[in-house]
Design a protein around this motif. Structure first.
Motif, PDB file in Angstrom:
ATOM      1  N   PRO A  59       6.309  13.695 -16.926  1.00 15.70           N
ATOM      2  CA  PRO A  59       4.932  13.396 -17.323  1.00 15.70           C
ATOM      3  C   PRO A  59       4.347  12.213 -16.546  1.00 15.70           C
ATOM      4  O   PRO A  59       4.143  11.141 -17.082  1.00 15.70           O
ATOM      5  N   SER A  60       4.116  12.423 -15.244  1.00 17.05           N
ATOM      6  CA  SER A  60       3.536  11.334 -14.474  1.00 17.05           C
ATOM      7  C   SER A  60       2.304  11.846 -13.740  1.00 17.05           C
ATOM      8  O   SER A  60       1.228  11.888 -14.304  1.00 17.05           O
ATOM      9  N   GLU A  68      -1.111  10.050  -4.597  1.00 21.17           N
ATOM     10  CA  GLU A  68      -1.697   9.337  -3.465  1.00 21.17           C
ATOM     11  C   GLU A  68      -2.945   8.569  -3.889  1.00 21.17           C
ATOM     12  O   GLU A  68      -3.164   7.432  -3.467  1.00 21.17           O
ATOM     13  N   GLN A  69      -3.746   9.158  -4.766  1.00 23.24           N
ATOM     14  CA  GLN A  69      -4.937   8.468  -5.270  1.00 23.24           C
ATOM     15  C   GLN A  69      -4.530   7.236  -6.079  1.00 23.24           C
ATOM     16  O   GLN A  69      -5.164   6.185  -5.968  1.00 23.24           O
ATOM     17  N   ALA A  70      -3.493   7.369  -6.872  1.00 23.60           N
ATOM     18  CA  ALA A  70      -3.012   6.223  -7.656  1.00 23.60           C
ATOM     19  C   ALA A  70      -2.509   5.119  -6.731  1.00 23.60           C
ATOM     20  O   ALA A  70      -2.764   3.932  -6.961  1.00 23.60           O
ATOM     21  N   LEU A  71      -1.811   5.495  -5.662  1.00 22.72           N
ATOM     22  CA  LEU A  71      -1.323   4.507  -4.710  1.00 22.72           C
ATOM     23  C   LEU A  71      -2.495   3.811  -4.025  1.00 22.72           C
ATOM     24  O   LEU A  71      -2.475   2.597  -3.823  1.00 22.72           O
ATOM     25  N   ASP A  74      -3.970   1.333  -6.422  1.00 23.03           N
ATOM     26  CA  ASP A  74      -3.133   0.139  -6.554  1.00 23.03           C
ATOM     27  C   ASP A  74      -3.311  -0.789  -5.373  1.00 23.03           C
ATOM     28  O   ASP A  74      -3.239  -2.006  -5.521  1.00 23.03           O
ATOM     29  N   ASN A  75      -3.523  -0.241  -4.184  1.00 20.19           N
ATOM     30  CA  ASN A  75      -3.651  -1.062  -2.985  1.00 20.19           C
ATOM     31  C   ASN A  75      -5.010  -1.734  -2.867  1.00 20.19           C
ATOM     32  O   ASN A  75      -5.179  -2.654  -2.085  1.00 20.19           O
ATOM     33  N   THR A  76      -6.003  -1.277  -3.637  1.00 23.19           N
ATOM     34  CA  THR A  76      -7.333  -1.868  -3.543  1.00 23.19           C
ATOM     35  C   THR A  76      -7.553  -2.971  -4.569  1.00 23.19           C
ATOM     36  O   THR A  76      -8.554  -3.658  -4.531  1.00 23.19           O
ATOM     37  N   GLU A  77      -6.625  -3.142  -5.482  1.00 19.22           N
ATOM     38  CA  GLU A  77      -6.775  -4.180  -6.522  1.00 19.22           C
ATOM     39  C   GLU A  77      -6.173  -5.484  -6.066  1.00 19.22           C
ATOM     40  O   GLU A  77      -5.332  -5.616  -5.314  1.00 19.22           O
TER      41      GLU A  77
END
Length: 77
Positions: A59-60, A68-71, A74-77
């Motif tokens: 369940p991820s 990829e969207q989640a990554l 994370d990189n833009t925060e």
């Protein structure tokens, strides 16, 4: 670690507590020394090598695009 020194991926269930701790320490040493690769690059290489597959029971993320969207998020925060 040089790529020529790479071995098969380790699974935590196959390691003793001491072995797992050492592997985690090695990972932290690599991080501190700058021996890192972007996650997107690693996932792309894994997909290319067919080392991992999508498991719908986990369940991820529903698919690679979501991950990829989640990554990216994370990189833009």
């Amino acid at each position: 670690m040089k790529e020529s020194e790479a071995t098969r991926p380790l699974h935590h269930a196959d390691l003793s507590e001491a072995e797992l701790e050492r592997e985690l320490e090695k990972g932290l040493e690599d991080l501190a020394a700058g021996r890192v690769r972007p996650a997107k690059e690693v996932f792309a290489a894994m997909r290319e090598a067919e080392k991992i597959t999508y498991d719908p029971s986990v369940p991820s993320y529903k698919n690679w695009k979501e991950l990829e969207q989640a990554l990216e998020h994370d990189n833009t925060e």
